[in-house]
Enzyme design. Sequence first.
Site, short mmCIF file in Angstrom:
data_model
loop_
_atom_site.label_atom_id
_atom_site.label_comp_id
_atom_site.label_asym_id
_atom_site.label_seq_id
_atom_site.Cartn_x
_atom_site.Cartn_y
_atom_site.Cartn_z
N HIS A 183 -30.07 49.72 -15.08
CA HIS A 183 -31.09 50.40 -14.26
C HIS A 183 -30.70 50.33 -12.79
CE1 HIS A 183 -33.14 46.98 -12.23
NE2 HIS A 183 -32.70 46.28 -13.27
N CYS A 184 -31.18 51.33 -12.03
CA CYS A 184 -31.02 51.31 -10.58
C CYS A 184 -32.40 51.03 -9.98
CB CYS A 184 -30.41 52.63 -10.08
SG CYS A 184 -31.41 54.07 -10.46
N ALA A 185 -32.67 51.48 -8.77
CA ALA A 185 -33.93 51.15 -8.11
C ALA A 185 -35.14 51.78 -8.79
CB ALA A 185 -33.87 51.59 -6.65
#
Length: 473
Positions: free
Chosen positions: A25-27
């Site tokens: 996942h990213c932000a």
Amino acid sequence: MNFPKIAEQTIAKLGGKENITTLAHCATRLRLTLADESKVDKEAIENIEGVKGQFSTSGQYQIIFGSGTVNKVHAEMQKQMGIGDMSTSEVAAAGAANQPLLQRLVKGLADIFVPIIPAIVAGGLLMGLHSMLTSIGFFWEGHSVVTKYPGVADLVDFINTIANAPFVFLPVLLGFSATRKFGGNPFLGAALGMLLVHPALADGWNYAKTLMEGKITYWNVLGLEIEKVGYQGTVIPTIISAWVLATLEKGFRKFVPSYLDNLITPMFSLFIAGFLAFTVIGPFGREAGSLISAGLTWLYDTLGVFGGAVFGTFYAPIVITGMHQTFIAVETQLLAEVANTGGTFIFPIAAMSNIAQGAACLGVAFTMKDAKVRGLAVPSGISALLGITEPAMFGVNLRYRHAFISAMIGSGLASAFIATFNVKAIALGAAGILGIPSIKPDSLAMYSVGMLISFAVAFSLSVILGKRAQAKA
């Protein structure tokens, strides 16, 4: 929110554990690669609590949950699937295998530039601040801040020095980032970048003038005359040279004995790459970079309204393909040659597109009665106005096609307007309302009017077309 339940539903609607090959996942988004994307129940995923949108790009399937929420959903999915931590780069690498060559090239370019954007943005914004402080008539008629208050002259000059640093030493940043991307030693890449801007070399900014005045000096190496000229602010020569350096380094490692590796490999790699940079790559890359910058600037300045309209209308579809990542290299080159180009026209047009996407998204919120759609559209629309369009574009506007078309029209008209007045940016930043400090001081008024046009047209059309669609339903 019931995160175990959300994770369980997400896994199931993605086709089950066996269909998910990588997970990170990213932000704001889950990033996954899937064995078979046709097994995804997209409609069901849209109805999972917390989901704000989904899309497939660059071989990855991405689900938008938003900041904070995505971390908890990811952690719960990891637990239920029984897998360990995985970086977004590992997911990207897994997805890249299924990408066409052009997409891999675009992504590679983005991977080089994205890590150095903070330095470019910082320098660019300070450059904009310096321009505002030294611009005659910006605050007072016939005066700049420096002429009215001479005591701040040294402070303003210091700001200018900091602002110029990322562009003067751009080859060092690019050398490090590009060599790492190509699988070489990034510190060797930085050394190569330092070589290209060595203080013993003539200033690359004034190459044409120095050449015309006959002041270029040369190395005479094996009968070759090599110009002692630097490559300050250049992009193409540095990236190609970094690729050569990384390729040489990996090649030497295949046959150089391990006990000689730390001596032979870096020395010959750097020497050969440096030699080629000054004899072949540099001269070709300098001309190519200048021609690209000059060509795009000429097209924009010459086609004016028409060029701005076409570029602005199709900017959002370009973003969907990912091709907009290539603009970073062009913009960096335009900003590095700001004295000749006047800045970058791409940033203002990107801002018009982002404003339009945000306005169209808010138009959907205004017309729709569904509380979940409104709950997604309002924050997504505001985010787009500030320069982050993914939730609005992928989560709302593409789902309601009339909103996306409205945004394209608003962006096209606003871009045509700012092109008429030759609005350009002298820095990179958040392409939207927060992009104001990046704009040339004498273009601020027209940039602001452009934003108003973009918002008004996109919002109005989104509301009108949305109500018409509801009436037909």
